[in-house]
Design an enzyme around this catalytic site. Structure first.
Site, mmCIF file in Angstrom:
data_model
loop_
_atom_site.group_PDB
_atom_site.id
_atom_site.type_symbol
_atom_site.label_atom_id
_atom_site.label_comp_id
_atom_site.label_asym_id
_atom_site.label_seq_id
_atom_site.Cartn_x
_atom_site.Cartn_y
_atom_site.Cartn_z
ATOM 1 N N GLY A 9 0.854 -1.233 0.056
ATOM 2 C CA GLY A 9 -0.070 0.122 -0.009
ATOM 3 C C GLY A 9 0.942 1.003 0.076
ATOM 4 N N ALA A 10 1.890 1.519 -0.672
ATOM 5 C CA ALA A 10 3.067 2.122 -0.829
ATOM 6 C C ALA A 10 2.538 3.733 -1.907
ATOM 7 C CB ALA A 10 4.076 1.942 -0.841
ATOM 8 N N ARG A 12 0.626 5.803 -1.764
ATOM 9 C CA ARG A 12 -0.248 6.988 -1.243
ATOM 10 C C ARG A 12 -0.194 7.085 0.000
ATOM 11 N NH1 ARG A 12 -4.957 5.194 -3.070
ATOM 12 N NH2 ARG A 12 -6.316 4.065 -1.793
ATOM 13 N N VAL A 62 -3.304 -7.232 -1.758
ATOM 14 C CA VAL A 62 -2.570 -8.345 -0.833
ATOM 15 C C VAL A 62 -3.869 -9.433 -0.309
ATOM 16 C CG1 VAL A 62 -1.045 -6.589 -0.153
ATOM 17 C CG2 VAL A 62 -3.302 -6.131 1.144
ATOM 18 N N ASN A 88 1.247 -2.107 5.345
ATOM 19 C CA ASN A 88 0.884 -1.621 5.518
ATOM 20 C C ASN A 88 -0.738 -1.250 5.477
ATOM 21 O OD1 ASN A 88 0.377 2.421 5.639
ATOM 22 N ND2 ASN A 88 0.786 0.918 3.408
ATOM 23 N N TYR A 154 -13.592 -2.812 11.822
ATOM 24 C CA TYR A 154 -12.101 -2.104 11.675
ATOM 25 C C TYR A 154 -11.412 -1.899 12.812
ATOM 26 C CZ TYR A 154 -8.161 1.223 10.326
ATOM 27 O OH TYR A 154 -7.464 1.857 10.495
ATOM 28 N N LYS A 158 -7.794 -4.472 13.293
ATOM 29 C CA LYS A 158 -6.935 -4.002 14.220
ATOM 30 C C LYS A 158 -6.024 -4.537 15.414
ATOM 31 C CE LYS A 158 -5.578 -1.018 10.079
ATOM 32 N NZ LYS A 158 -4.332 -1.795 9.436
HETATM 33 P P1 NAP Z 1 -4.835 4.843 2.596
HETATM 34 O O1 NAP Z 1 -4.515 6.598 2.429
HETATM 35 O O2 NAP Z 1 -6.042 5.463 1.784
HETATM 36 O O3 NAP Z 1 -3.742 4.547 1.675
HETATM 37 C C1 NAP Z 1 -3.936 2.694 1.745
HETATM 38 C C2 NAP Z 1 -3.188 2.101 1.082
HETATM 39 O O4 NAP Z 1 -3.659 0.537 0.974
HETATM 40 C C3 NAP Z 1 -3.814 2.342 -1.085
HETATM 41 O O5 NAP Z 1 -1.735 2.776 -0.974
HETATM 42 C C4 NAP Z 1 -3.891 1.937 -1.433
HETATM 43 O O6 NAP Z 1 -3.239 0.916 -2.956
HETATM 44 C C5 NAP Z 1 -3.002 0.520 -0.188
HETATM 45 N N1 NAP Z 1 -4.225 -0.430 -0.573
HETATM 46 C C6 NAP Z 1 -5.386 -0.588 -0.560
HETATM 47 N N2 NAP Z 1 -6.472 -2.174 -0.484
HETATM 48 C C7 NAP Z 1 -4.745 -2.756 -0.949
HETATM 49 C C8 NAP Z 1 -5.007 -4.111 -1.945
HETATM 50 N N3 NAP Z 1 -5.958 -4.782 -1.359
HETATM 51 N N4 NAP Z 1 -3.728 -4.123 -1.803
HETATM 52 C C9 NAP Z 1 -3.265 -3.499 -1.685
HETATM 53 N N5 NAP Z 1 -2.470 -2.082 -1.676
HETATM 54 C C10 NAP Z 1 -3.300 -2.303 -0.725
HETATM 55 O O7 NAP Z 1 -4.381 5.461 3.801
HETATM 56 P P2 NAP Z 1 -3.709 5.704 4.947
HETATM 57 O O8 NAP Z 1 -4.475 5.973 5.607
HETATM 58 O O9 NAP Z 1 -2.283 5.983 4.281
HETATM 59 O O10 NAP Z 1 -3.404 3.827 5.620
HETATM 60 C C11 NAP Z 1 -2.058 2.657 5.642
HETATM 61 C C12 NAP Z 1 -2.466 1.733 6.684
HETATM 62 O O11 NAP Z 1 -2.160 2.744 8.582
HETATM 63 C C13 NAP Z 1 -4.193 1.352 7.107
HETATM 64 O O12 NAP Z 1 -3.378 0.364 7.481
HETATM 65 C C14 NAP Z 1 -4.217 2.039 7.851
HETATM 66 O O13 NAP Z 1 -5.340 1.003 8.484
HETATM 67 C C15 NAP Z 1 -3.435 2.499 8.653
HETATM 68 N N6 NAP Z 1 -4.106 3.656 9.785
HETATM 69 C C16 NAP Z 1 -4.785 4.731 8.922
HETATM 70 C C17 NAP Z 1 -4.755 5.903 9.749
HETATM 71 C C18 NAP Z 1 -5.367 6.866 9.507
HETATM 72 O O14 NAP Z 1 -5.608 7.665 10.176
HETATM 73 N N7 NAP Z 1 -5.341 7.599 7.995
HETATM 74 C C19 NAP Z 1 -4.822 5.614 11.160
HETATM 75 C C20 NAP Z 1 -4.497 4.735 12.436
HETATM 76 C C21 NAP Z 1 -3.809 3.424 10.922
HETATM 77 P P3 NAP Z 1 -4.250 1.452 -4.118
HETATM 78 O O15 NAP Z 1 -4.687 2.405 -4.115
HETATM 79 O O16 NAP Z 1 -3.114 0.696 -5.246
HETATM 80 O O17 NAP Z 1 -5.260 0.272 -3.919
#
Ligand code: NAP
Length: 246
Positions: A9-10, A12, A62, A88, A154, A158
């Site tokens: 998930g890199a 963005r 994934v 991630n 969720y 987690k």
């Molecule tokens: P984001 O901006 O929505 O980015 C998600 C990333 O995951 C994107 O690169 C997306 O790529 C990829 N992804 C989604 N489904 C996928 C799949 N089935 N296979 C491979 N890649 C996939 O999210 P983020 O905020 O950076 O979050 C990253 C991680 O941190 C997540 O696990 C999230 O639960 C965790 N997190 C986030 C927050 C927050 O407040 N943002 C807080 C706590 C934890 P594509 O576009 O190519 O699908």
């Protein structure tokens, strides 16, 4: 020798920032994406311009075992065996009562956020065990620690990531592999893009440090856990959350 890091998930957000930081620290990085091929390829192209052969974008959902296995084969052929795996990639559901969650929504969330980690770890471990070296860092969430109303699936997923981390850390510790978890608080990324501004403001007011987290705040925690400085740390949960959950 440069270490190889695979970050799922890199394309963005937190994953992108983590890949960039590990690259700046000298790693060769594999940037996984599922749908956002253009974004992931653009990052890899930029990095390869600056340091040829130091990055690749690699597609795989994934949650699909065969795609994960193909991804690892491609990464091994181009960059080598990943010594650092950052799990991630993740999705969230729109906020809703548990009574309104469908089977399909529950399954999709667990397939990506939990089973995806299981598949990636199974693909990465044999080479790590052979080399008696490896760092696995799983991205959970503070909601996996304390639970969030209207985010039960969720929170459950987690929470599973935290338990998986602790159990695996014990299992593979004797093989010289560290397994840790980062549980971020509210981070300003597209994942929160569907929340209205008032909801984000309300969340910000609950954060003792008074600011939303940035993807780089999480990347720094991951990079520390991936470093040699963290060689005696395993099975732990690091919490870049501005003090929101203590
Ligand atoms: P984001 O901006 O929505 O980015 C998600 C990333 O995951 C994107 O690169 C997306 O790529 C990829 N992804 C989604 N489904 C996928 C799949 N089935 N296979 C491979 N890649 C996939 O999210 P983020 O905020 O950076 O979050 C990253 C991680 O941190 C997540 O696990 C999230 O639960 C965790 N997190 C986030 C927050 C927050 O407040 N943002 C807080 C706590 C934890 P594509 O576009 O190519 O699908």
């Amino acid at each position: 020798m440069e270490r190889v890091a695979l970050i799922t998930g890199a394309s963005r957000g937190i994953g992108r920032e983590t890949a960039l930081l590990l690259w700046r620290q000298g790693c060769r990085v594999a940037l996984n994406f599922s749908k956002s091929a253009g974004a992931a390829n653009a990052i890899a192209d930029d990095l390869n311009c600056l340091r040829p052969g130091s990055a690749m974008a690699v597609g795989a959902d994934v949650s699909v075992r065969s795609e994960v296995e193909r991804m690892f084969t491609e990464v091994r052929e181009v960059l080598g065996d990943p010594e650092i795996l950052v799990n991630n990639a993740g999705i969230a559901l729109p906020q809703k009562l548990l009574t309104d969650v469908t089977d399909a929504e529950w399954d999709r969330l667990f397939d990506v956020d939990v089973k995806g980690i299981f598949y990636c770890i199974q693909a990465a471990l044999p080479a790590m065990i052979r080399r008696k070296q490896g760092k696995i860092i799983n991205i959970s969430s503070m909601w996996g620690q304390v639970g969030a109303s209207c985010e039960v699936p969720y929170s459950a997923a987690k929470g599973a990531v935290i338990a998986l981390t602790k159990a695996l850390a014990q299992e593979v510790g004797p093989s010289g592999i560290q397994v840790n978890c980062v549980a971020p608080g509210v981070i300003d990324t597209e994942m929160n893009g569907n929340l209205p501004p008032e909801a984000m403001e309300a969340l910000q007011e609950e954060i003792p440090l008074g600011v939303l987290g940035k993807p780089s705040d999480v990347a720094e925690a991951v990079a520390f856990l991936a470093s040699e400085g963290a060689n005696f740390i395993t099975g732990q949960v690091m919490c870049p959350n501005g003090g929101m959950v203590l």
